[in-house]
Design an enzyme around this catalytic site. Structure first.
Site, PDB file in Angstrom:
ATOM      1  N   ARG A  43       0.815  -1.211   0.000  1.00 12.21           N
ATOM      2  CA  ARG A  43       0.000   0.000   0.000  1.00 12.21           C
ATOM      3  C   ARG A  43       0.849   1.261   0.000  1.00 12.21           C
ATOM      4  O   ARG A  43       2.038   1.247   0.337  1.00 12.21           O
ATOM      5  CB  ARG A  43      -0.956   0.012   1.191  1.00 12.21           C
ATOM      6  CG  ARG A  43      -0.265  -0.124   2.519  1.00 12.21           C
ATOM      7  CD  ARG A  43      -1.308  -0.359   3.598  1.00 12.21           C
ATOM      8  NE  ARG A  43      -0.673  -0.530   4.896  1.00 12.21           N
ATOM      9  CZ  ARG A  43      -0.179  -1.664   5.339  1.00 12.21           C
ATOM     10  NH1 ARG A  43      -0.247  -2.742   4.567  1.00 12.21           N
ATOM     11  NH2 ARG A  43       0.374  -1.755   6.521  1.00 12.21           N
ATOM     12  N   GLU A  49       0.071  11.891   6.811  1.00 12.50           N
ATOM     13  CA  GLU A  49       1.292  11.254   7.337  1.00 12.50           C
ATOM     14  C   GLU A  49       1.519  11.578   8.803  1.00 12.50           C
ATOM     15  O   GLU A  49       1.399  12.732   9.224  1.00 12.50           O
ATOM     16  CB  GLU A  49       2.486  11.752   6.507  1.00 12.50           C
ATOM     17  CG  GLU A  49       3.400  10.652   6.066  1.00 12.50           C
ATOM     18  CD  GLU A  49       2.688   9.552   5.295  1.00 12.50           C
ATOM     19  OE1 GLU A  49       2.294   8.548   5.928  1.00 12.50           O
ATOM     20  OE2 GLU A  49       2.536   9.692   4.074  1.00 12.50           O
ATOM     21  N   HIS A  50       1.822  10.526   9.554  1.00 15.28           N
ATOM     22  CA  HIS A  50       2.109  10.638  10.993  1.00 15.28           C
ATOM     23  C   HIS A  50       0.948  11.253  11.766  1.00 15.28           C
ATOM     24  O   HIS A  50       1.150  12.040  12.681  1.00 15.28           O
ATOM     25  CB  HIS A  50       3.399  11.443  11.232  1.00 15.28           C
ATOM     26  CG  HIS A  50       4.603  10.658  10.812  1.00 15.28           C
ATOM     27  ND1 HIS A  50       5.095   9.618  11.542  1.00 15.28           N
ATOM     28  CD2 HIS A  50       5.369  10.743   9.699  1.00 15.28           C
ATOM     29  CE1 HIS A  50       6.130   9.083  10.920  1.00 15.28           C
ATOM     30  NE2 HIS A  50       6.312   9.747   9.781  1.00 15.28           N
ATOM     31  N   ASP A  52      -2.067   8.993  12.000  1.00 10.04           N
ATOM     32  CA  ASP A  52      -2.951   7.877  12.377  1.00 10.04           C
ATOM     33  C   ASP A  52      -2.836   7.588  13.872  1.00 10.04           C
ATOM     34  O   ASP A  52      -3.819   7.371  14.551  1.00 10.04           O
ATOM     35  CB  ASP A  52      -2.696   6.615  11.525  1.00 10.04           C
ATOM     36  CG  ASP A  52      -1.259   6.126  11.506  1.00 10.04           C
ATOM     37  OD1 ASP A  52      -0.350   6.851  11.991  1.00 10.04           O
ATOM     38  OD2 ASP A  52      -1.016   5.008  11.002  1.00 10.04           O
ATOM     39  N   GLY A 143       9.275   1.184   1.547  1.00 16.27           N
ATOM     40  CA  GLY A 143       8.235   1.915   2.261  1.00 16.27           C
ATOM     41  C   GLY A 143       6.842   1.605   1.731  1.00 16.27           C
ATOM     42  O   GLY A 143       5.912   2.363   1.959  1.00 16.27           O
ATOM     43  N   SER A 145       5.230  -1.229   2.417  1.00 18.10           N
ATOM     44  CA  SER A 145       4.647  -2.206   3.331  1.00 18.10           C
ATOM     45  C   SER A 145       4.688  -3.635   2.819  1.00 18.10           C
ATOM     46  O   SER A 145       3.732  -4.383   2.979  1.00 18.10           O
ATOM     47  CB  SER A 145       3.194  -1.840   3.663  1.00 18.10           C
ATOM     48  OG  SER A 145       3.162  -0.587   4.251  1.00 18.10           O
ATOM     49  N   SER A 146       5.808  -4.018   2.194  1.00 16.02           N
ATOM     50  CA  SER A 146       5.894  -5.408   1.745  1.00 16.02           C
ATOM     51  C   SER A 146       5.879  -6.347   2.947  1.00 16.02           C
ATOM     52  O   SER A 146       5.295  -7.430   2.899  1.00 16.02           O
ATOM     53  CB  SER A 146       7.152  -5.644   0.908  1.00 16.02           C
ATOM     54  OG  SER A 146       8.306  -5.287   1.630  1.00 16.02           O
ATOM     55  N   ASP A 190       8.260   4.884  16.936  1.00 15.53           N
ATOM     56  CA  ASP A 190       7.904   4.910  18.357  1.00 15.53           C
ATOM     57  C   ASP A 190       8.189   6.269  18.970  1.00 15.53           C
ATOM     58  O   ASP A 190       7.376   6.803  19.720  1.00 15.53           O
ATOM     59  CB  ASP A 190       8.798   3.898  19.091  1.00 15.53           C
ATOM     60  CG  ASP A 190       7.985   2.821  19.735  1.00 15.53           C
ATOM     61  OD1 ASP A 190       6.778   2.774  19.489  1.00 15.53           O
ATOM     62  OD2 ASP A 190       8.585   2.033  20.483  1.00 15.53           O
TER      63      ASP A 190
HETATM   64  C1  GLA Z   1       4.466   4.014   9.228  1.00 14.01           C
HETATM   65  C2  GLA Z   1       3.380   3.390  10.089  1.00 14.01           C
HETATM   66  C3  GLA Z   1       2.002   3.958   9.746  1.00 14.01           C
HETATM   67  C4  GLA Z   1       2.017   5.482   9.747  1.00 14.01           C
HETATM   68  C5  GLA Z   1       3.188   5.986   8.889  1.00 14.01           C
HETATM   69  C6  GLA Z   1       3.321   7.483   8.931  1.00 14.01           C
HETATM   70  O1  GLA Z   1       4.362   3.597   7.907  1.00 14.01           O
HETATM   71  O2  GLA Z   1       3.360   1.993   9.906  1.00 14.01           O
HETATM   72  O3  GLA Z   1       1.050   3.471  10.663  1.00 14.01           O
HETATM   73  O4  GLA Z   1       2.095   5.987  11.045  1.00 14.01           O
HETATM   74  O5  GLA Z   1       4.407   5.431   9.305  1.00 14.01           O
HETATM   75  O6  GLA Z   1       2.193   8.105   8.430  1.00 14.01           O
END
Ligand code: GLA
Length: 407
Positions: A43, A49-50, A52, A143, A145-146, A190
């Site tokens: 995805r 961004e940052h 959620d 980046g 999400s693989s 974190d």
């Molecule tokens: C990483 C986290 C997501 C989100 C992004 C920043 O990818 O896995 O949950 O917080 O950073 O938007």
């Protein structure tokens, strides 16, 4: 609907060359045909961004690139994993003895996270073994999400192999938690979470709220009962752009330095000496507002929708760069190049500090855009990843996780 279980599609393999090829490789590897196939997409976050983990909505999109796994449940309690990419080594383990290596995680550890998550959720005493062959098309370490896609795919594989069902929401929750077995929560992410939580707490105190119970910036907004635009005014009025020292923060909160350390700062921020509260809060509230605007434009589709969406993406990048400071020179350069060669909007996506960018490009400009960006970004520096490794690609919104069975 999200409350549904992931769909199972019956497909003719002759019409699905990738599945057909995977079946043939599976046959030659394990000597039997797979019983079913599972895919889970990677995805990209379009905007948001940052925020959620501050309690705000974001707008991610599934990409077409995915993890596809061919599966055959077996009578023994052994899981055998193989990968079509020979640089990822075979692995096998007993299903009752799952060990996840956090320190040097290899590809199979992400599979084991999904497996363990489902086993634990159902308290499976006698989980089935299985043979699995994986084929991935998501560029690794980009980046996109693989690793999360692999955890989700493995979760759905385990669910199906053990004859259980769950909704997509339940699956997503279990896979989010189970990815933590590998320590995904550690690191820069974190720190950001902890940092923002503390920012919220400050703001809350200055506006007379019960700050000890406010963990996220969204809680402060809810506590004050105001709009995001009003929250930006509150930030301007209550916080100053100069970084806050520990002393100043403890003074504002009316607590000692020791109380600040033990009650407010998390493990990851114990050694931080200054805090950019104004900048971080400004990013979060303005980014949350941009997500809502983005959604509104998509729903209402005005004539200049594309330009407006592009502008929001550009503003998001500027805010990530200036206020959240999660960009880096390479990402900034790539964003500039993409805008120069026809992107209507371009921004870093995902955690940042490296990773990748997402651009919105009109279809009729795509070919020249790809050619020019490749040339300008990759060929200007031999150190960069070679373009032929799929690190630059076009994608439309893809579908979510699915199970396939042969018709
Ligand atoms: C990483 C986290 C997501 C989100 C992004 C920043 O990818 O896995 O949950 O917080 O950073 O938007």
């Amino acid at each position: 609907m999200a409350t549904d279980a992931p769909s199972t599609l019956r497909v003719q393999l002759v019409e699905q060359p990738r599945l057909q090829k995977l079946k043939e490789m599976f046959l030659s590897k394990f000597g039997t045909a797979p019983e079913f196939y599972v895919r889970a997409p990677g995805r990209v976050n379009l905007i948001g961004e940052h925020i959620d983990y501050c309690g705000y909505a974001v707008l991610p999109m599934a990409i077409e690139q995915d993890i596809l796994i061919a599966v055959k449940p077996v009578k023994s309690q052994v899981v055998q994993l193989a990968n079509t990419n020979s640089s990822y080594l075979d692995f096998s383990t007993n299903v009752n003895n799952i060990q996840i290596n956090k320190t040097k995680p290899q590809w199979h550890n992400y599979f084991l996270c999904g497996l363990k998550g489902i086993q634990e959720h159902f308290g499976l005493n006698n989980p089935t073994g299985m043979n699995c062959l994986l084929d991935g098309t998501i560029p690794p370490s980009s980046g996109l999400s693989s690793s999360s896609a692999l955890v989700c795919c493995a979760g759905l594989v385990t669910l199906k192999a053990n004859g259980k069902t769950l909704s997509k929401v339940e699956l997503a929750e279990i896979c989010t938690k189970s990815e933590r077995y590998i320590g995904t929560e550690g690191g820069g992410m974190d720190q950001s979470i902890s940092f923002l939580a503390e920012e919220g707490t400050l703001l809350a105190k200055s506006k007379g709220l019960d700050w000890k119970n406010m963990l996220r910036l969204h809680d402060v907004q809810t506590g004050l009962g105001v709009s995001l635009a009003e929250m930006l005014t509150v930030v301007e009025a209550e916080l100053h752009p100069e970084p806050y020292s520990r002393e100043e923060i403890s003074e504002c909160l009316g607590i000692s330095l020791e109380e600040l350390r033990s009650q407010v700062l998390t493990q990851n921020t114990q050694d931080v000496s200054t805090f950019k509260l104004y900048q971080r809060a400004k990013h979060v509230y303005s980014e949350a507002a941009r997500v809502l605007q983005f959604k509104k434009i998509c729903n209402e589709a005005p004539a200049d929708a594309i330009q407006l969406l592009g502008e929001l993406m550009n503003q998001s990048h500027i805010s990530c760069r200036e206020m959240y400071e999660c960009s880096c020179p390479e990402l900034d350069r790539l964003v500039d190049i993409c805008l120069q060669f026809g992107a209507i909007g371009s921004r870093l996506t995902g955690a940042g500090w490296g990773g990748c960018t997402v651009s919105m490009v009109p279809t009729d400009k795509l070919n020249t855009f790809m050619k020019n960006v490749k040339k300008a970004y990759y060929q200007s520096d031999v150190q960069r990843l070679a373009p032929e490794n799929n690190s630059l690609f076009a994608t439309k919104p893809g579908s979510g996780a699915l199970v396939f069975v042969e018709a």
